[in-house]
Scaffold this active site. Structure first.
Site, PDB file in Angstrom:
ATOM      1  N   ASN A  14     -43.263   3.335   0.071  1.00  0.00           N
ATOM      2  CA  ASN A  14     -43.278   2.135   1.029  1.00  0.00           C
ATOM      3  C   ASN A  14     -43.979   1.126   0.388  1.00  0.00           C
ATOM      4  OD1 ASN A  14     -42.220   3.110   3.810  1.00  0.00           O
ATOM      5  ND2 ASN A  14     -42.811   4.748   3.354  1.00  0.00           N
ATOM      6  N   MET A  92     -52.407  10.347   3.935  1.00  0.00           N
ATOM      7  CA  MET A  92     -52.281  11.652   4.888  1.00  0.00           C
ATOM      8  C   MET A  92     -53.557  12.066   5.172  1.00  0.00           C
ATOM      9  SD  MET A  92     -49.138  11.673   5.028  1.00  0.00           S
ATOM     10  CE  MET A  92     -48.504  13.238   5.647  1.00  0.00           C
ATOM     11  N   ARG A  93     -54.735  11.120   5.169  1.00  0.00           N
ATOM     12  CA  ARG A  93     -56.070  11.731   5.894  1.00  0.00           C
ATOM     13  C   ARG A  93     -56.220  10.758   7.034  1.00  0.00           C
ATOM     14  NH1 ARG A  93     -59.944  14.358   1.687  1.00  0.00           N
ATOM     15  NH2 ARG A  93     -58.731  14.539  -0.192  1.00  0.00           N
ATOM     16  N   ILE A  94     -57.079  11.323   7.825  1.00  0.00           N
ATOM     17  CA  ILE A  94     -57.351  10.532   9.136  1.00  0.00           C
ATOM     18  C   ILE A  94     -58.430   9.547   9.113  1.00  0.00           C
ATOM     19  CG2 ILE A  94     -58.032  10.947  11.655  1.00  0.00           C
ATOM     20  CD1 ILE A  94     -56.824  13.799  11.198  1.00  0.00           C
ATOM     21  N   HIS A 111     -44.547   6.157  10.387  1.00  0.00           N
ATOM     22  CA  HIS A 111     -44.332   7.618  10.444  1.00  0.00           C
ATOM     23  C   HIS A 111     -42.944   8.138  10.745  1.00  0.00           C
ATOM     24  CE1 HIS A 111     -46.034  11.467  11.905  1.00  0.00           C
ATOM     25  NE2 HIS A 111     -44.966  11.355  12.765  1.00  0.00           N
ATOM     26  N   THR A 143     -54.881   3.783  16.197  1.00  0.00           N
ATOM     27  CA  THR A 143     -56.036   4.183  17.139  1.00  0.00           C
ATOM     28  C   THR A 143     -56.804   5.386  16.718  1.00  0.00           C
ATOM     29  OG1 THR A 143     -54.908   5.144  18.674  1.00  0.00           O
ATOM     30  CG2 THR A 143     -55.215   2.746  19.039  1.00  0.00           C
ATOM     31  N   GLU A 145     -56.940   7.800  18.472  1.00  0.00           N
ATOM     32  CA  GLU A 145     -55.875   9.194  18.728  1.00  0.00           C
ATOM     33  C   GLU A 145     -54.885   9.196  17.747  1.00  0.00           C
ATOM     34  OE1 GLU A 145     -53.363  10.916  22.191  1.00  0.00           O
ATOM     35  OE2 GLU A 145     -54.745   9.301  22.726  1.00  0.00           O
ATOM     36  N   ASP A 147     -51.390   9.005  15.678  1.00  0.00           N
ATOM     37  CA  ASP A 147     -49.912   8.648  15.942  1.00  0.00           C
ATOM     38  C   ASP A 147     -49.663   8.358  17.548  1.00  0.00           C
ATOM     39  OD1 ASP A 147     -49.241   9.524  13.435  1.00  0.00           O
ATOM     40  OD2 ASP A 147     -48.701  11.369  13.930  1.00  0.00           O
TER      41      ASP A 147
HETATM   42  C1  GAR Z   1     -43.329   8.233   4.637  1.00  0.00           C
HETATM   43  O1  GAR Z   1     -42.251   8.898   4.922  1.00  0.00           O
HETATM   44  C2  GAR Z   1     -44.549   8.044   5.848  1.00  0.00           C
HETATM   45  O2  GAR Z   1     -43.604   7.934   6.898  1.00  0.00           O
HETATM   46  C3  GAR Z   1     -44.911   9.378   5.621  1.00  0.00           C
HETATM   47  O3  GAR Z   1     -45.370   9.758   4.365  1.00  0.00           O
HETATM   48  C4  GAR Z   1     -44.338   9.347   3.549  1.00  0.00           C
HETATM   49  C5  GAR Z   1     -44.844   8.335   2.354  1.00  0.00           C
HETATM   50  O4  GAR Z   1     -43.872   8.292   1.503  1.00  0.00           O
HETATM   51  N1  GAR Z   1     -46.275   9.246   6.561  1.00  0.00           N
HETATM   52  C6  GAR Z   1     -46.825  10.394   7.201  1.00  0.00           C
HETATM   53  O5  GAR Z   1     -46.247  11.181   7.568  1.00  0.00           O
HETATM   54  C7  GAR Z   1     -48.182   9.926   8.092  1.00  0.00           C
HETATM   55  N2  GAR Z   1     -48.365  11.274   8.916  1.00  0.00           N
HETATM   56  P1  GAR Z   1     -44.162   7.360   0.303  1.00  0.00           P
HETATM   57  O6  GAR Z   1     -45.442   7.802  -0.345  1.00  0.00           O
HETATM   58  O7  GAR Z   1     -42.974   7.389  -0.347  1.00  0.00           O
HETATM   59  O8  GAR Z   1     -44.134   5.772   0.940  1.00  0.00           O
END
Ligand code: GAR
Length: 200
Positions: A14, A92-94, A111, A143, A145, A147
């Site tokens: 991304n 991936m951390r909050i 997401h 936010t 909370e 997702d």
């Molecule tokens: C993406 O699919 C994103 O939506 C997900 O991690 C991936 C990262 O891919 N995010 C989550 O699951 C957040 N809960 P990338 O490193 O190739 O961009």
């Protein structure tokens, strides 16, 4: 130009899509800083290769949380880089205080599900376990909370027979790579995008 911070933990696809959209002038913004909790990630490699500031923050022992020190360190990096919008691209951390309040309404997350379905860390697997015919991706405001913030845009993706979490996630990412830069550009051009913008 709107100054973006991009935060990620994974492959960085991304981030790559945002960089490409900027260089193709489809996204009129600049990346002021990138930040990762994973020193050896594809995300960080892509940032460095693009010549972007590629900061690493030690998140602490719990892989899903950030230590208090890390929360504060991230805030300080964002302030120092004079960031307008924080983009969570596979982070991936909050994220919690102080960033959540200081940047309220200016943090977006991508997401890999049609929220409010499949919140959390393994969304493509959850869609498969449920036997869903379709899933997709969501760009939403962050936010406190998880997702649950305002949905800005969604795109649907079919589930194919024989899909694994990996093949499904790869198909979802193709849509994420279009949707996230599109939402960010609408934000740059017209202010906060409206619900459903860019949905297909
Ligand atoms: C993406 O699919 C994103 O939506 C997900 O991690 C991936 C990262 O891919 N995010 C989550 O699951 C957040 N809960 P990338 O490193 O190739 O961009």
């Amino acid at each position: 130009l709107l100054r973006l911070a991009v935060l990620g933990s994974g492959a960085g696809s991304n981030l790559r899509a945002i960089i490409a959209a900027i260089s193709e002038k489809k996204l009129k913004a600049e990346i002021a800083v990138t930040l990762t909790d994973q020193a050896d990630s594809g995300f960080r490699k892509i940032a460095s290769e693009a010549g972007l500031p590629a900061l690493h923050v030690d998140g602490g022992a719990n892989p899903h949380r950030l230590s208090e020190a890390a929360q504060k360190e991230i805030f300080e990096h964002l302030e120092r880089a004079r960031v307008d919008v924080v983009v969570l691209a596979g982070f991936m951390r909050i994220l919690k205080e102080p960033v959540i309040s200081a940047y309220a309404g200016r943090i977006v997350n991508v997401h890999p599900s049609l929220l409010p379905k499949h919140k959390g860390a393994n969304a493509p697997q959850m869609a498969l376990d449920e036997g869903a015919q379709e899933t997709g991706c969501t760009v939403h405001l962050v936010t406190a909370e998880i997702d649950a913030g305002l949905i800005l845009a969604q795109a649907k993706v079919p589930v194919h027979a024989g899909d694994t979490a990996e093949t499904l996630h790869a198909r979802i990412k193709v849509e994420e790579h279009k949707l996230l830069p599109q939402v960010l550009n609408e934000w740059c051009e017209r202010g906060l995008p409206v619900r459903g913008a860019g949905a297909s």
